[in-house]
Design an enzyme around this catalytic site. Structure first.
Site, PDB file in Angstrom:
ATOM      1  N   GLU A  72      -3.913  -2.177  14.250  1.00 14.59           N
ATOM      2  CA  GLU A  72      -3.966  -1.343  13.088  1.00 14.59           C
ATOM      3  C   GLU A  72      -4.623   0.065  13.548  1.00 14.59           C
ATOM      4  OE1 GLU A  72      -7.019  -2.777  10.266  1.00 14.59           O
ATOM      5  OE2 GLU A  72      -6.498  -1.311   8.792  1.00 14.59           O
TER       6      GLU A  72
ATOM      7  N   TYR B 179     -13.353   1.466  12.326  1.00 16.26           N
ATOM      8  CA  TYR B 179     -12.305   2.142  11.377  1.00 16.26           C
ATOM      9  C   TYR B 179     -12.056   3.645  11.605  1.00 16.26           C
ATOM     10  CZ  TYR B 179      -9.975   0.451   7.090  1.00 16.26           C
ATOM     11  OH  TYR B 179      -9.293   0.298   6.044  1.00 16.26           O
TER      12      TYR B 179
ATOM     13  N   TRP C 255       0.647   4.757   1.088  1.00 18.66           N
ATOM     14  CA  TRP C 255       1.247   5.671   2.235  1.00 18.66           C
ATOM     15  C   TRP C 255       1.735   4.799   3.338  1.00 18.66           C
ATOM     16  CZ3 TRP C 255      -2.411   8.814   6.009  1.00 18.66           C
ATOM     17  CH2 TRP C 255      -3.803   7.982   6.205  1.00 18.66           C
ATOM     18  N   ASP C 256       1.149   3.518   3.430  1.00 20.61           N
ATOM     19  CA  ASP C 256       1.857   2.733   4.315  1.00 20.61           C
ATOM     20  C   ASP C 256       3.361   2.409   4.153  1.00 20.61           C
ATOM     21  OD1 ASP C 256      -1.045   1.632   3.835  1.00 20.61           O
ATOM     22  OD2 ASP C 256      -0.657   0.413   5.565  1.00 20.61           O
TER      23      ASP C 256
ATOM     24  N   GLN D  35      -3.377   7.546  -3.295  1.00 26.92           N
ATOM     25  CA  GLN D  35      -3.316   7.674  -1.774  1.00 26.92           C
ATOM     26  C   GLN D  35      -2.779   8.715  -1.211  1.00 26.92           C
ATOM     27  OE1 GLN D  35      -2.357   3.876   0.037  1.00 26.92           O
ATOM     28  NE2 GLN D  35      -4.578   3.878   0.996  1.00 26.92           N
TER      29      GLN D  35
ATOM     30  N   ASP E 220     -10.985   5.693   4.846  1.00 31.28           N
ATOM     31  CA  ASP E 220     -12.232   5.010   4.216  1.00 31.28           C
ATOM     32  C   ASP E 220     -13.670   5.577   4.487  1.00 31.28           C
ATOM     33  OD1 ASP E 220      -9.904   3.893   3.281  1.00 31.28           O
ATOM     34  OD2 ASP E 220     -10.682   1.785   3.181  1.00 31.28           O
TER      35      ASP E 220
ATOM     36  N   TRP F 129       0.824  -1.031   0.078  1.00 30.00           N
ATOM     37  CA  TRP F 129       0.039  -0.086  -0.006  1.00 30.00           C
ATOM     38  C   TRP F 129       1.002   1.410  -0.055  1.00 30.00           C
ATOM     39  CZ3 TRP F 129      -2.828  -4.190   0.716  1.00 30.00           C
ATOM     40  CH2 TRP F 129      -3.964  -4.127   0.492  1.00 30.00           C
TER      41      TRP F 129
ATOM     42  N   GLY G 107      -7.302   7.419   2.473  1.00 31.82           N
ATOM     43  CA  GLY G 107      -6.951   6.499   3.692  1.00 31.82           C
ATOM     44  C   GLY G 107      -8.035   6.553   4.643  1.00 31.82           C
TER      45      GLY G 107
HETATM   46  C1  DGY Z   1      -9.068  -1.667   2.334  1.00 30.93           C
HETATM   47  O1  DGY Z   1      -9.182  -2.527   1.607  1.00 30.93           O
HETATM   48  O2  DGY Z   1      -9.592  -1.713   3.479  1.00 30.93           O
HETATM   49  C2  DGY Z   1      -8.412  -0.305   2.229  1.00 30.93           C
HETATM   50  O3  DGY Z   1      -8.398   0.602   3.301  1.00 30.93           O
HETATM   51  C3  DGY Z   1      -8.402   0.049   0.451  1.00 30.93           C
HETATM   52  O4  DGY Z   1      -7.363   0.686   0.339  1.00 30.93           O
END
Ligand code: DGY
Length: 428
Positions: A396, A352, A39-40, A105, A167, A37, A165
């Protein structure tokens, strides 16, 4: 934190980076996110470089090896086949030699490259690596302003919640309602096999995420068309602050390397963008707000996007107000920084980006505030973040009221940010 605890955390963080290392890139976490990913990786490079500088640079080089010919840097690079993730390459159909997604991103690469360069012990290696990355990051920045700011406003729009990012942020709720769901292909989510459904976006949101993907795909991923064709066009202060900080940092890096044209272009982007950010400021709320480019309105949603703005060189009075707002939030949540205001009835401490705290966001806000002279709040965020990890491990994200670990475990960027926070703490 005492030295023994700091050493213990450091060893655990390094072990997570090693566990998720695939040689030339890292996965965010096993199972839930089995690819690279965008920005990760850039933020993870900061942690990797503390262990092995060359490996830190390699993380970014791998990402930029998959930059599109038009300059876009995709949000996912699908290095390997893995059916445990949805939507995979067969849904995106971007036609790239190594499959990638078709959206981008937060552009944190300019910031990360400068930080790797400035901290490097191996100066010769750093100069070679930075010189090679410089024009690639510059092209990405140019791509942003050409394609996501067609009216020359100084700020760029995201066209998909995944680009931010953040979501499922409450910021997007209203705009997402305009996104239809009819005609989407039947699908099976894979994320719910790896994480608790109560911690993840809802089906109603996923339906809209997929409608947007299918719409952009039907336009052949032609970036000249996507902005105007998208019913979702949001100007996020956090996303823009990351880009503007990266423009500023890339400008400084370029200047130091004698690349005057790149320096000027990126400094101009940063200057213009910072002026335009003022239009997102809310005196009433003491923070920045998102702007909906379709409705033309500011969105009444007090999310962390409006505080992350402090990562860019916002005026000192604004940085002070953001620090004050964070001070208020410490009264409402034991663990900083909630991704949404807990006083809002829409807040959800487990779902999230609708409430949970994320270490990467803490890191960027603290960094920006320290730079703006708000060192007390910056130190509070750092200490609070490290206390959270000591209590709850490397998740996370976390419930900001209880510190409960949520989402994926053994999370790469959380570990990388811990290494950086520990480094700052050691340097005093
Ligand atoms: C996901 O799949 O949850 C991601 O955040 C999409 O990049």
């Amino acid at each position: 934190m005492n030295i023994a605890n700091a050493l213990d955390l450091r060893a655990k963080a390094a072990a997570i980076l090693a566990e998720n290392d695939r040689g030339h890139y890292t996965v965010p976490t096993k199972g839930l996110y089995p690819f690279q990913w965008n920005w990760d990786s850039c933020l993870t490079a900061l942690g990797l470089a503390q262990i092995d500088e060359n490996r830190g640079w390699l993380e970014m080089e791998t990402l930029f090896a998959h930059q599109w010919p038009d300059g876009m840097v995709p949000h996912i690079v699908f290095h390997e086949q893995d059916d445990g993730y949805f939507p995979g390459p067969d849904v995106w159909q971007t036609g790239r030699p190594t499959p990638t997604s078709g959206i981008t991103q937060p552009a944190v690469a300019g910031f990360a490259a400068k930080r790797l360069h400035d901290r490097a012990r191996d100066k010769k290696l750093a100069e070679t690596k930075a010189r090679a990355l410089l024009p690639l990051i510059d092209r990405w920045h140019q791509w942003f302003f050409a394609n996501r700011d067609p009216a020359n406003e100084g700020l760029v729009a995201i066209l998909h919640p995944w680009e931010s990012g953040r979501d499922n942020s409450i910021d997007w709720d209203e705009a997402l309602e305009r996104v239809p769901t009819d005609g989407i292909e039947p699908y099976t989510r894979r994320d719910l096999e790896h994480a608790d459904a109560a911690h993840r976006p809802t089906k109603a949101q996923y339906d809209r995420y997929l409608w947007l993907v299918e719409r952009f795909r039907s336009l052949g991923w032609d970036d000249a068309k996507l902005h105007d064709a998208s019913p979702f066009k949001l100007v996020d202060p956090g996303f823009n602050a990351i880009l503007l900080r990266s423009c500023e940092d890339l400008g400084d890096l370029a200047e130091g390397l004698g690349e005057g044209k790149i320096a000027k272009r990126n400094r101009d982007f940063a200057k213009r963008g910072l002026l335009a950010m003022e239009r997102l400021w809310s005196d009433e709320h003491g923070q920045y707000l998102c702007h909906d480019r379709t409705s033309g309105e500011l969105i009444e949603s007090l999310s962390v996007g409006g505080l992350l703005a402090a990562f860019a060189a916002i005026p000192p009075s604004r940085a002070k107000a953001v620090a004050q707002r964070l001070g208020q939030l410490t009264q409402e949540a034991r663990y900083l920084v909630p991704s949404h205001d807990p006083a809002d009835p829409r807040f959800d401490g487990k779902r999230y980006w609708r409430g949970p705290a994320w270490l990467i966001v803490n890191y960027m806000i603290a960094d920006g505030l320290a730079r703006a002279g708000q060192s007390e709040m910056a130190a509070t965020i750092r200490e609070n973040s490290l206390a959270l990890i000591e209590k709850s491990g490397f998740a996370e994200y976390y419930d900001p009221r209880t510190g409960e670990p949520l989402g994926g475990g053994s999370f790469t960027w959380t570990a990388a940010m811990v290494l950086d926070f520990l480094r700052e703490e050691a340097l005093g």
